[in-house]
Design a protein around this motif. Structure first.
Motif, PDB file in Angstrom:
ATOM      1  N   MET A  90       0.851  -1.188   0.000  1.00  0.00           N
ATOM      2  CA  MET A  90       0.000   0.000   0.000  1.00  0.00           C
ATOM      3  C   MET A  90       0.886   1.237   0.000  1.00  0.00           C
ATOM      4  O   MET A  90       1.835   1.337   0.775  1.00  0.00           O
ATOM      5  N   GLY A  91       0.561   2.164  -0.840  1.00  0.00           N
ATOM      6  CA  GLY A  91       1.322   3.400  -0.934  1.00  0.00           C
ATOM      7  C   GLY A  91       1.035   4.350   0.208  1.00  0.00           C
ATOM      8  O   GLY A  91       0.021   4.250   0.892  1.00  0.00           O
ATOM      9  N   ARG A  92       1.953   5.269   0.393  1.00  0.00           N
ATOM     10  CA  ARG A  92       1.825   6.297   1.430  1.00  0.00           C
ATOM     11  C   ARG A  92       1.929   7.650   0.761  1.00  0.00           C
ATOM     12  O   ARG A  92       2.846   7.890  -0.024  1.00  0.00           O
ATOM     13  N   ILE A  93       1.019   8.571   1.094  1.00  0.00           N
ATOM     14  CA  ILE A  93       1.081   9.935   0.567  1.00  0.00           C
ATOM     15  C   ILE A  93       2.018  10.739   1.457  1.00  0.00           C
ATOM     16  O   ILE A  93       1.808  10.841   2.670  1.00  0.00           O
ATOM     17  N   VAL A  94       3.059  11.301   0.833  1.00  0.00           N
ATOM     18  CA  VAL A  94       4.068  12.074   1.546  1.00  0.00           C
ATOM     19  C   VAL A  94       4.125  13.474   0.948  1.00  0.00           C
ATOM     20  O   VAL A  94       4.435  13.638  -0.232  1.00  0.00           O
ATOM     21  N   ILE A  95       3.797  14.473   1.758  1.00  0.00           N
ATOM     22  CA  ILE A  95       3.939  15.866   1.337  1.00  0.00           C
ATOM     23  C   ILE A  95       5.401  16.231   1.557  1.00  0.00           C
ATOM     24  O   ILE A  95       5.918  16.069   2.654  1.00  0.00           O
ATOM     25  N   SER A  96       6.068  16.707   0.517  1.00  0.00           N
ATOM     26  CA  SER A  96       7.476  17.092   0.623  1.00  0.00           C
ATOM     27  C   SER A  96       7.654  18.421  -0.083  1.00  0.00           C
ATOM     28  O   SER A  96       7.515  18.501  -1.308  1.00  0.00           O
ATOM     29  N   THR A  97       7.949  19.451   0.696  1.00  0.00           N
ATOM     30  CA  THR A  97       8.048  20.764   0.070  1.00  0.00           C
ATOM     31  C   THR A  97       8.917  21.716   0.874  1.00  0.00           C
ATOM     32  O   THR A  97       9.320  21.413   1.992  1.00  0.00           O
ATOM     33  N   ASN A  98       9.175  22.844   0.288  1.00  0.00           N
ATOM     34  CA  ASN A  98       9.957  23.910   0.908  1.00  0.00           C
ATOM     35  C   ASN A  98       8.999  24.998   1.374  1.00  0.00           C
ATOM     36  O   ASN A  98       8.042  25.323   0.671  1.00  0.00           O
ATOM     37  N   VAL A  99       9.289  25.564   2.544  1.00  0.00           N
ATOM     38  CA  VAL A  99       8.473  26.657   3.071  1.00  0.00           C
ATOM     39  C   VAL A  99       9.384  27.661   3.766  1.00  0.00           C
ATOM     40  O   VAL A  99      10.484  27.333   4.188  1.00  0.00           O
ATOM     41  N   THR A 100       8.871  28.879   3.883  1.00  0.00           N
ATOM     42  CA  THR A 100       9.570  29.873   4.686  1.00  0.00           C
ATOM     43  C   THR A 100       9.245  29.606   6.153  1.00  0.00           C
ATOM     44  O   THR A 100       8.359  28.809   6.469  1.00  0.00           O
ATOM     45  N   LEU A 101       9.922  30.299   7.038  1.00  0.00           N
ATOM     46  CA  LEU A 101       9.686  30.117   8.461  1.00  0.00           C
ATOM     47  C   LEU A 101       8.234  30.398   8.836  1.00  0.00           C
ATOM     48  O   LEU A 101       7.677  29.765   9.733  1.00  0.00           O
ATOM     49  N   ASP A 102       7.579  31.322   8.115  1.00  0.00           N
ATOM     50  CA  ASP A 102       6.174  31.605   8.400  1.00  0.00           C
ATOM     51  C   ASP A 102       5.218  30.815   7.505  1.00  0.00           C
ATOM     52  O   ASP A 102       4.049  31.151   7.378  1.00  0.00           O
ATOM     53  N   GLY A 103       5.710  29.729   6.903  1.00  0.00           N
ATOM     54  CA  GLY A 103       4.844  28.782   6.209  1.00  0.00           C
ATOM     55  C   GLY A 103       4.503  29.093   4.773  1.00  0.00           C
ATOM     56  O   GLY A 103       3.685  28.415   4.158  1.00  0.00           O
ATOM     57  N   VAL A 104       5.111  30.110   4.177  1.00  0.00           N
ATOM     58  CA  VAL A 104       4.813  30.465   2.792  1.00  0.00           C
ATOM     59  C   VAL A 104       5.475  29.468   1.847  1.00  0.00           C
ATOM     60  O   VAL A 104       6.658  29.150   1.991  1.00  0.00           O
ATOM     61  N   SER A 105       4.700  28.980   0.893  1.00  0.00           N
ATOM     62  CA  SER A 105       5.248  28.097  -0.130  1.00  0.00           C
ATOM     63  C   SER A 105       5.128  28.724  -1.522  1.00  0.00           C
ATOM     64  O   SER A 105       5.665  28.193  -2.483  1.00  0.00           O
ATOM     65  N   ALA A 143      -6.020  23.880   6.275  1.00  0.00           N
ATOM     66  CA  ALA A 143      -5.988  22.463   6.644  1.00  0.00           C
ATOM     67  C   ALA A 143      -5.641  22.295   8.117  1.00  0.00           C
ATOM     68  O   ALA A 143      -4.955  23.120   8.708  1.00  0.00           O
ATOM     69  N   ARG A 144      -6.141  21.207   8.679  1.00  0.00           N
ATOM     70  CA  ARG A 144      -5.824  20.865  10.062  1.00  0.00           C
ATOM     71  C   ARG A 144      -5.347  19.416  10.090  1.00  0.00           C
ATOM     72  O   ARG A 144      -5.878  18.578   9.378  1.00  0.00           O
ATOM     73  N   ALA A 145      -4.350  19.154  10.933  1.00  0.00           N
ATOM     74  CA  ALA A 145      -3.846  17.787  11.091  1.00  0.00           C
ATOM     75  C   ALA A 145      -3.080  17.695  12.399  1.00  0.00           C
ATOM     76  O   ALA A 145      -2.448  18.656  12.825  1.00  0.00           O
ATOM     77  N   ARG A 146      -3.163  16.545  13.040  1.00  0.00           N
ATOM     78  CA  ARG A 146      -2.342  16.255  14.214  1.00  0.00           C
ATOM     79  C   ARG A 146      -1.105  15.539  13.699  1.00  0.00           C
ATOM     80  O   ARG A 146      -1.190  14.603  12.915  1.00  0.00           O
ATOM     81  N   TYR A 191       0.117  23.318  -3.244  1.00  0.00           N
ATOM     82  CA  TYR A 191      -0.510  23.526  -1.945  1.00  0.00           C
ATOM     83  C   TYR A 191      -2.023  23.431  -1.964  1.00  0.00           C
ATOM     84  O   TYR A 191      -2.632  23.083  -0.954  1.00  0.00           O
ATOM     85  N   GLN A 192      -2.688  23.670  -3.086  1.00  0.00           N
ATOM     86  CA  GLN A 192      -4.141  23.470  -3.147  1.00  0.00           C
ATOM     87  C   GLN A 192      -4.473  21.983  -3.057  1.00  0.00           C
ATOM     88  O   GLN A 192      -5.418  21.583  -2.381  1.00  0.00           O
ATOM     89  N   LEU A 193      -3.683  21.157  -3.721  1.00  0.00           N
ATOM     90  CA  LEU A 193      -3.860  19.710  -3.643  1.00  0.00           C
ATOM     91  C   LEU A 193      -3.596  19.215  -2.223  1.00  0.00           C
ATOM     92  O   LEU A 193      -4.331  18.365  -1.707  1.00  0.00           O
ATOM     93  N   VAL A 194      -2.569  19.761  -1.577  1.00  0.00           N
ATOM     94  CA  VAL A 194      -2.244  19.382  -0.199  1.00  0.00           C
ATOM     95  C   VAL A 194      -3.448  19.609   0.715  1.00  0.00           C
ATOM     96  O   VAL A 194      -3.791  18.757   1.530  1.00  0.00           O
ATOM     97  N   GLU A 195      -4.099  20.769   0.577  1.00  0.00           N
ATOM     98  CA  GLU A 195      -5.289  21.085   1.388  1.00  0.00           C
ATOM     99  C   GLU A 195      -6.354  19.994   1.226  1.00  0.00           C
ATOM    100  O   GLU A 195      -6.923  19.524   2.207  1.00  0.00           O
ATOM    101  N   SER A 196      -6.616  19.593  -0.010  1.00  0.00           N
ATOM    102  CA  SER A 196      -7.637  18.567  -0.271  1.00  0.00           C
ATOM    103  C   SER A 196      -7.237  17.221   0.299  1.00  0.00           C
ATOM    104  O   SER A 196      -8.048  16.536   0.928  1.00  0.00           O
ATOM    105  N   LEU A 197      -5.980  16.831   0.096  1.00  0.00           N
ATOM    106  CA  LEU A 197      -5.527  15.536   0.598  1.00  0.00           C
ATOM    107  C   LEU A 197      -5.612  15.465   2.118  1.00  0.00           C
ATOM    108  O   LEU A 197      -6.002  14.437   2.686  1.00  0.00           O
ATOM    109  N   LEU A 198      -5.251  16.563   2.793  1.00  0.00           N
ATOM    110  CA  LEU A 198      -5.371  16.598   4.258  1.00  0.00           C
ATOM    111  C   LEU A 198      -6.834  16.540   4.685  1.00  0.00           C
ATOM    112  O   LEU A 198      -7.185  15.838   5.639  1.00  0.00           O
ATOM    113  N   ALA A 199      -7.696  17.257   3.991  1.00  0.00           N
ATOM    114  CA  ALA A 199      -9.123  17.260   4.330  1.00  0.00           C
ATOM    115  C   ALA A 199      -9.720  15.857   4.187  1.00  0.00           C
ATOM    116  O   ALA A 199     -10.591  15.463   4.971  1.00  0.00           O
TER     117      ALA A 199
END
Length: 190
Positions: free
Chosen positions: A1-16, A163-166, A129-137
């Motif tokens: 089974m595959g695993r979805i892994v978000i891998s990205t660069n962000v600034t300290l305040d979360g801007v991508s 998005a929200r996630a623990r 990042y729009q796709l990330v929001e949907s995948l987390l939701a």
């Protein structure tokens, strides 16, 4: 089974948004403000990740951005990236020449669940990042890997806008002299 892994660069305040400044936004160009040593450390991390990726899942704009930079490029890293299957979520037609490419359309949640069931290994999501929001939701994300850049932009598109996630910390380490690598497991809601 595959695993979805978000891998990205962000600034300290979360801007991508607009890391290289090519979009012309007021927050763009932060990726380019690091030293050559930091860029080499970042590239080594990304190359290693690419070697361990079973597939990529990206939005249409991100696919276009990456394809422009990698199609026709040579070298080991390029060969790995170009040869790995890509799955693209897009709202309009676009190129599909960046190695093996499949467009996912219809019900995103069902399509990604099916992709996870058919893939052995990590399905990495770059940028998008729009796709990330949907995948987390939808509760489909298993892991988040971030490289934090030493920049505070004060605005711009954020990776996690609504998005929200623990999360559970898996790893943290310095990368080069000014970057930080963070790796989290996404906890499944009870």
């Amino acid at each position: 089974m595959g695993r979805i892994v978000i891998s990205t660069n962000v600034t300290l305040d979360g801007v991508s948004q607009d890391p290289t400044g090519e979009e012309g936004s007021s927050v763009g160009g932060w990726f380019l403000e690091i030293s050559e040593g930091d860029r080499a450390a970042w590239a080594a991390l990304e190359h290693e990740e690419a070697k361990n990726t079973a597939a990529y899942l990206v939005g249409g704009r991100s696919y276009e951005w990456f394809a422009t930079r990698w199609v026709g490029r040579e070298g080991e890293w390029a060969a790995v990236l170009n040869g790995t299957p890509k799955y693209v979520v897009r709202s309009h037609a676009g190129r599909s020449d960046w190695g093996p490419t499949t467009v996912l359309d219809g019900d995103l949640e069902a399509a990604v669940k099916d992709l996870k069931s058919r893939t052995a290994g990590d399905i990495v999501v770059y940028a998008s990042y729009q796709l990330v929001e949907s995948l987390l939701a939808y509760g489909l994300v298993d892991e988040i890997r971030l490289v934090v850049f030493p920049s505070v932009n004060g605005g711009g598109g954020r990776l996690f806008d609504s998005a929200r996630a623990r999360l559970s910390l898996r790893e943290t380490r310095p990368l080069g002299t000014s970057l930080v690598y963070l790796n989290y497991d996404v906890e499944v809601a009870a």
